[in-house]
Scaffold this motif. Structure first.
Motif, short mmCIF file in Angstrom:
data_model
loop_
_atom_site.label_atom_id
_atom_site.label_comp_id
_atom_site.label_asym_id
_atom_site.label_seq_id
_atom_site.Cartn_x
_atom_site.Cartn_y
_atom_site.Cartn_z
N GLU A 258 24.68 47.62 33.30
CA GLU A 258 25.44 48.12 32.17
C GLU A 258 26.88 47.70 32.33
O GLU A 258 27.42 47.74 33.42
CB GLU A 258 25.34 49.65 32.09
N GLY A 259 27.52 47.30 31.25
CA GLY A 259 28.88 46.79 31.36
C GLY A 259 29.87 47.56 30.50
O GLY A 259 29.54 48.10 29.46
N ASN A 260 31.12 47.57 30.98
CA ASN A 260 32.25 48.11 30.23
C ASN A 260 32.02 49.55 29.77
O ASN A 260 32.26 49.90 28.62
CB ASN A 260 32.55 47.23 29.02
N VAL B 46 28.44 51.98 35.86
CA VAL B 46 29.06 50.85 36.52
C VAL B 46 30.05 50.19 35.58
O VAL B 46 29.75 49.94 34.41
CB VAL B 46 27.98 49.83 36.96
N TYR B 47 31.21 49.87 36.11
CA TYR B 47 32.22 49.18 35.31
C TYR B 47 32.12 47.69 35.58
O TYR B 47 32.08 47.25 36.73
CB TYR B 47 33.61 49.70 35.67
N SER B 48 32.08 46.91 34.52
CA SER B 48 32.01 45.46 34.63
C SER B 48 33.43 44.89 34.65
O SER B 48 34.18 45.04 33.67
CB SER B 48 31.23 44.87 33.46
N LEU B 49 33.78 44.25 35.73
CA LEU B 49 35.11 43.68 35.87
C LEU B 49 35.25 42.44 34.98
O LEU B 49 34.35 41.59 34.96
CB LEU B 49 35.37 43.30 37.33
N TYR C 97 31.08 48.07 41.20
CA TYR C 97 31.42 47.27 40.02
C TYR C 97 30.52 46.05 39.95
O TYR C 97 29.95 45.60 40.95
CB TYR C 97 32.90 46.84 40.07
N SER C 98 30.42 45.49 38.75
CA SER C 98 29.65 44.26 38.55
C SER C 98 30.60 43.15 38.12
O SER C 98 31.70 43.40 37.63
CB SER C 98 28.56 44.47 37.50
N MET C 99 30.11 41.91 38.28
CA MET C 99 30.95 40.77 37.94
C MET C 99 30.07 39.58 37.55
O MET C 99 29.09 39.25 38.24
CB MET C 99 31.82 40.38 39.15
N SER C 100 30.38 38.96 36.43
CA SER C 100 29.76 37.69 36.02
C SER C 100 30.53 37.18 34.81
O SER C 100 31.26 37.93 34.15
CB SER C 100 28.28 37.85 35.69
N ALA D 280 34.80 33.30 31.36
CA ALA D 280 35.32 32.98 32.70
C ALA D 280 36.42 33.97 33.01
O ALA D 280 36.97 34.63 32.11
CB ALA D 280 35.84 31.55 32.77
N TYR D 281 36.73 34.10 34.29
CA TYR D 281 37.79 35.01 34.71
C TYR D 281 39.12 34.28 34.66
O TYR D 281 39.36 33.33 35.43
CB TYR D 281 37.50 35.54 36.11
N LYS D 282 39.99 34.72 33.74
CA LYS D 282 41.31 34.10 33.57
C LYS D 282 42.37 34.75 34.45
O LYS D 282 43.44 34.20 34.62
CB LYS D 282 41.74 34.20 32.10
N GLU D 283 42.05 35.91 34.99
CA GLU D 283 42.96 36.60 35.89
C GLU D 283 42.16 37.13 37.07
O GLU D 283 40.96 37.39 36.97
CB GLU D 283 43.65 37.77 35.17
N GLY D 284 42.86 37.29 38.20
CA GLY D 284 42.21 37.78 39.40
C GLY D 284 42.06 39.28 39.42
O GLY D 284 42.47 40.00 38.50
N ILE D 285 41.48 39.76 40.52
CA ILE D 285 41.22 41.19 40.71
C ILE D 285 41.88 41.61 42.01
O ILE D 285 41.79 40.91 43.03
CB ILE D 285 39.70 41.46 40.76
#
Length: 715
Positions: A36-38, A51-54, A74-77, A85-90
């Protein structure tokens, strides 16, 4: 390598249950690949947090965790982001949190402004109790074209917790900085595949444990692994390659167990980079690894390296390509370092050395070069020199044991250098020096006279100084050997009576004293037998040279060393012997004819001087004392066969047993067949007979016995 994802998720579930927080992602990882995201924190505080989707740009701190329902999973994809795509880091900055990131699909890092030359970090860890990234089966990569100053993982020195990365295929094409730059914490990499242009993992005060996985770096000026200031790091069964160093460590403790480390073969980078390097007070322990180098396998400078087992192969394949213009040893210690090699196989192709300490004379680095080298139980092969001890005030080498194969010289010493060799190492070993001269010392003082060194400098041989206990070079011409059997030979060395060993060489004219051993029970001293041989030619009998200080007791004799090699033996006989009648003529062997008895024929150190009994008598005293004299062919065959240890003949079958030997007499059949196979005796092929009862002469016995010795079949 064991996969760790499921086990760690179970641990996360257990921890969440203790706090009445059940992350949906934990069940999703075990049951499904979808998350589940966001989803924000749910209104009911007793319900499990979602779960929060980064999606990039988050700072995971205490406020962020509280805002999202207290969940730290957290999840990530790419699917979790708006732009694919990820335009900023975490950034992870939660001091007491246990943060878990599950990578659920392909993940790409690409900066928002599109400027590839700006520095950026995909995941930055500032503070946390622990960080876990589960990426098994997923791909994490930079955008097409790479990001020159982009890091995948960056740990600031404020991070003191643990981080575990499980699996994942990382393709981080950063041109100028390391993919993983770790300044704090303890990091574990489990079964990752990581391909980079620049360094894959670089530490500065952090500890890393790398378990399995494949790592590849294509930058010639970099290292696949750069371990700096690390108190304790380890690499276990890793497959790693690099165009530059594969593993470089300084001021760190690094353990390497198993695995494969090699220079890239598909990148033509002609640069002087060893595969493994330890420098600046580092300690590098390598156990049973396979290491391949194109310049040098292991280079130790101002550090300590211990190599246990494993194979080290140096191809020297980039020779004559600038800037490399000379061949390098496979293993090299420098600048006061220590290199200990135990149980390894070292294969170094080319005209250099396999293992070295120090540099050649005239080198730009000979003043600072060299360290302590210890070699034990190794196989060293295919190089010009096996062990090379070069210039440098710190250069030293100790050889405990080794097997040398295909080396031009097993040991090479530069000017004024001496090697330490263990007394237990008695294998014949060749040695060569850059500065041969009379009295040139080869070994450090303290050796017993047990080594078997063979000098390779023209006109010089290796001698032993019995007073100072070291080996040295002396002029080759004047020296001859003396072998005393059943007796002790002594000469004066520094005024002290010193026993002569068979490998000693003695100057012509040196006074020698012979002392017979005590007579065996039932026997008494009967005299001396021996000969002098020069260049394979008999010069005279020893009795012509002997004098006796006591004419009533010949058990002590004196002589001056003649020009030639001497073999002498004390002879004993029964106290009250019964003299047998002398056969006027021994019968001739009917199958193998007796060679003519001529003056000057040498038989194993004895000479037939025209007198049949004298010649065979001397031979038997020198070589067959205490053995029965065979009278027929089968007795001779069984005597030699039994002395050889009763070996099995190769071609004896029930169909080809000799017709004139009882088939039930197995030993006789075996002895006869084996002697024929070894070409020591013949048989009657037409009738398949051995003629076991035909008599043999004493000369035939002596000739057959010596033939078996020459073939190495008996001692």
């Amino acid at each position: 390598m064991k996969k760790f994802g499921t086990r760690l998720i179970s641990a996360v579930l257990a921890g969440c249950m203790m706090t009445s927080v059940l992350p949906v992602s934990a069940f999703a990882l075990e049951e499904s690949t979808e998350f589940e995201g966001n989803v924000s924190a749910q209104e009911n505080s007793d319900a499990p947090a979602a779960v929060y989707s980064l999606h990039g740009g988050e700072i995971i701190n205490e406020d962020f965790i509280a805002k999202h329902g207290g969940s730290n999973v957290y999840s990530m994809s790419n699917a979790d982001t708006e732009e694919g795509a990820y335009k900023e880091g975490i950034v992870i900055d939660a001091e007491n949190a246990d943060v878990v990131i599950n990578v659920t699909g392909d993940t790409t890092f690409d900066k928002k402004d599109g400027n590839k030359d700006d520095c950026a970090n995909f995941i930055t860890v500032r503070r946390a109790n622990s960080v876990t990234v589960n990426a098994e089966g997923q791909t994490i990569t930079t955008a097409e074209g790479g990001l020159a100053f982009s890091r995948c993982f960056y740990a600031e020195n404020s991070f003191t917790g643990t981080a575990v990365l499980h699996g994942g295929n990382y393709n981080w094409q950063c041109d100028d900085i390391s993919a993983c730059y770790l300044c704090g914490g303890s990091w574990t990499f489990d079964d990752l595949t990581l391909k980079t242009i620049q360094c894959a993992i670089e530490t500065d005060k952090a500890n890393v444990t790398v378990n399995g996985g494949t790592y590849d770096c294509h930058d010639s000026d970099s290292a696949t692994f750069m371990i700096m200031n690390s108190p304790k790091s380890s690499f276990n069964y890793v497959t790693a390659s690099g165009a530059g160093w594969v593993l470089s460590t300084n001021n760190s403790w690094v353990d390497v167990v198993g695995g494969s480390y090699s220079r890239n073969k598909d990148v033509e980078v002609f640069i002087q980079r060893p595969t493994l390097r330890a420098s600046d007070n580092a300690t590098l322990n390598v156990t049973n690894a396979d290491v391949t180098g194109t310049y040098c396998d292991v280079f130790v400078t101002g550090a300590t390296a211990n190599l246990f087992g494993g194979t080290y192969t140096n191809t020297n394949e980039y020779i004559n390509h600038e800037p490399i213009n000379y061949e390098s040893p496979a293993l090299k210690v420098w600048n006061g370092g220590t290199l200990s090699v135990n149980g390894a196989t070292v294969d170094c192709t080319g005209g250099n050395a396999a293992i070295s300490s120090g540099e050649p004379a005239g080198s730009d680095y000979d003043d600072q070069a060299g360290g302590k080298l210890v070699v034990d139980n190794c196989t060293i092969k295919n190089s010009k020199y096996g062990i090379y001890l070069g210039q440098g005030s710190n250069a030293s080498a100790e050889l405990k044991s080794a097997t040398f194969e295909g080396t031009e010289s097993d040991i090479y010493l530069e000017s004024d250098k001496e090697i330490t060799i263990s007394d237990t190492f008695t294998t014949q070993t060749t040695i060569k020096v850059a500065d041969p001269e009379e009295g040139r010392q080869l070994t450090v003082a303290g050796n017993a006279n047990k080594l078997h060194l063979k000098g390779q400098n023209e006109s010089y041989r290796v001698a032993y100084d019995k007073a100072q206990h070291y080996y040295y070079l002396t002029q080759r011409a004047p020296g001859y050997t003396l072998t005393a059997k059943d007796a002790t030979a002594t000469i004066k060395v520094g005024g002290v009576d010193t026993k002569v060993d068979p490998n000693d060489e003695i100057y012509e004219g040196t006074p020698v004293t012979l002392t017979a051993d005590p007579a065996p029970d039932g026997q008494k001293f009967a005299g001396w037998a021996g000969i002098v041989i020069l260049n394979g030619v008999v010069q005279n009998e020893m009795n012509d040279l002997l004098s006796f200080p006591n004419e009533e007791d010949h058990t002590t004799a004196n002589f001056e060393m003649p020009k030639g090699d001497v073999t002498v033996r004390a002879v004993y006989k029964a106290v009250d012997p019964v003299e047998p009648p002398v056969d006027p003529v021994d019968p001739v062997d009917p199958v193998g004819p007796v060679d003519p008895v001529l003056p000057g024929v040498i038989i194993g150190g004895a000479v037939i001087l025209g007198a049949y009994e004298t010649g065979t008598g001397i031979y038997r005293l020198m070589n067959m004392q205490g053995l029965p004299l065979p009278s027929d062919r089968i007795e001779l065959a069984e005597l030699v066969w039994e002395r050889a240890g009763k070996p099995e003949p190769q071609n004896m079958t029930d169909e080809d047993l000799y017709a004139d030997i009882d088939a039930a007499d197995t030993d006789a059949q075996k002895a006869a067949h084996w002697m024929v196979e070894q070409e020591l005796m013949k048989f009657d092929e037409d009738n398949n007979k051995f003629h076991p009862c035909f008599p043999v002469s004493k000369l035939r016995v002596c000739l057959t016995w010596q033939n078996a010795k020459d073939k190495g079949l008996i001692d």
